[in-house]
Scaffold this motif. Sequence first.
Motif, short mmCIF file in Angstrom:
data_model
loop_
_atom_site.label_atom_id
_atom_site.label_comp_id
_atom_site.label_asym_id
_atom_site.label_seq_id
_atom_site.Cartn_x
_atom_site.Cartn_y
_atom_site.Cartn_z
N MET A 74 0.83 -1.20 0.00
CA MET A 74 0.00 0.00 0.00
C MET A 74 0.87 1.25 0.00
N PRO A 75 0.43 2.33 -0.65
CA PRO A 75 1.17 3.59 -0.54
C PRO A 75 0.97 4.18 0.85
N ALA A 76 1.97 4.92 1.32
CA ALA A 76 1.82 5.59 2.62
C ALA A 76 0.72 6.65 2.51
N LEU A 77 0.01 6.86 3.60
CA LEU A 77 -1.08 7.83 3.61
C LEU A 77 -1.02 8.66 4.88
N GLN A 78 -1.13 9.98 4.72
CA GLN A 78 -1.23 10.90 5.85
C GLN A 78 -2.70 11.26 6.04
N VAL A 79 -3.20 11.06 7.23
CA VAL A 79 -4.60 11.34 7.54
C VAL A 79 -4.66 12.49 8.53
N ALA A 80 -5.38 13.54 8.17
CA ALA A 80 -5.51 14.70 9.05
C ALA A 80 -6.53 14.41 10.15
N LEU A 81 -6.32 15.03 11.28
CA LEU A 81 -7.27 14.92 12.39
C LEU A 81 -8.57 15.60 12.00
N PRO A 82 -9.70 14.88 11.99
CA PRO A 82 -10.96 15.52 11.61
C PRO A 82 -11.44 16.48 12.68
N GLU A 83 -12.23 17.45 12.28
CA GLU A 83 -12.84 18.36 13.24
C GLU A 83 -13.76 17.57 14.18
N PRO A 84 -13.86 18.00 15.44
CA PRO A 84 -14.61 17.21 16.43
C PRO A 84 -16.06 16.93 16.05
N ASP A 85 -16.68 17.82 15.30
CA ASP A 85 -18.08 17.62 14.93
C ASP A 85 -18.26 17.40 13.43
N GLN A 86 -17.18 16.94 12.78
CA GLN A 86 -17.20 16.77 11.33
C GLN A 86 -17.72 15.38 10.95
#
Length: 268
Positions: A74-86
């Motif tokens: 798999m390619p590496a993936l950066q996942v951003a922290l979602p907004e608390p109510d998103q």
Amino acid sequence: MHLSALYRFPLKSAMGESMPSLQLDALGVAGDRRWMFVDAQNGRFMTQRTFPHMSQLQARWNASGGLSLEAPGMPALQVALPEPDQALRGVIIWRDTLRVPDAGDEAAVWGSEFLGKACRLVHVPEDRARYIEGNLNDDEKVGFADGFPLLLIGQASLDDLVARVGRPLEMLRFRPNLVVQGSEPYAEDSWTRIRIGGVEFTLAKRCARCVITTIDPQTGERSADREPLTTLRSYRQGEGGILFGQNLINHGSGELELQVGMPIEVLA
């Protein structure tokens, strides 16, 4: 007695990371089991129990709360922290249901390809966490760990088990946060309160073990003889299952930090 190892598991049921120190917060170890893959259809949590190749999934938590994912093929993936109510999504973990932020389509596609089943990646912020098993105290919560914020195992307990099984076993099979050196085998069974540095912990319940302990963390393969569960069942069967290790609740958070080498004091 002292802390001989510390581990963090950013994504439930993925690889752990060995740490020289750990920061504590209201949900246990900061960044520990705050992320989880769930079935896209019903929201139920996904683990190595059904997807043993999750043991080969590397998830690293970063200071901003996001996640870095890597896995074979798999390619590496950066996942951003979602907004608390998103994009809140209903999820199920054991008997608990909660609504937590979804990390988006890119992470879902990545996870679905690796796991071989349509899934979503979700994150639990502190204010959406579950109450710990038994609701011992109204302000004690847990993220996506099975029932309690932390797990402790004595190194001597593992050494005794290894001698009984007759082959090496990695501590990571048991997915502890804290490993204790210098105690007698299974001494942790009798502790109810300990102090490490400035932090006090309640030892809430012995940990019932499952099939994940039979999965080699290096290869993702299950042992054909179901070890170490087979041996553990012969002498560690108790109320609630096959017991190995102690579930902990930390009291206090903020600037509290644990470091490898810290002494451990048994209070009760």
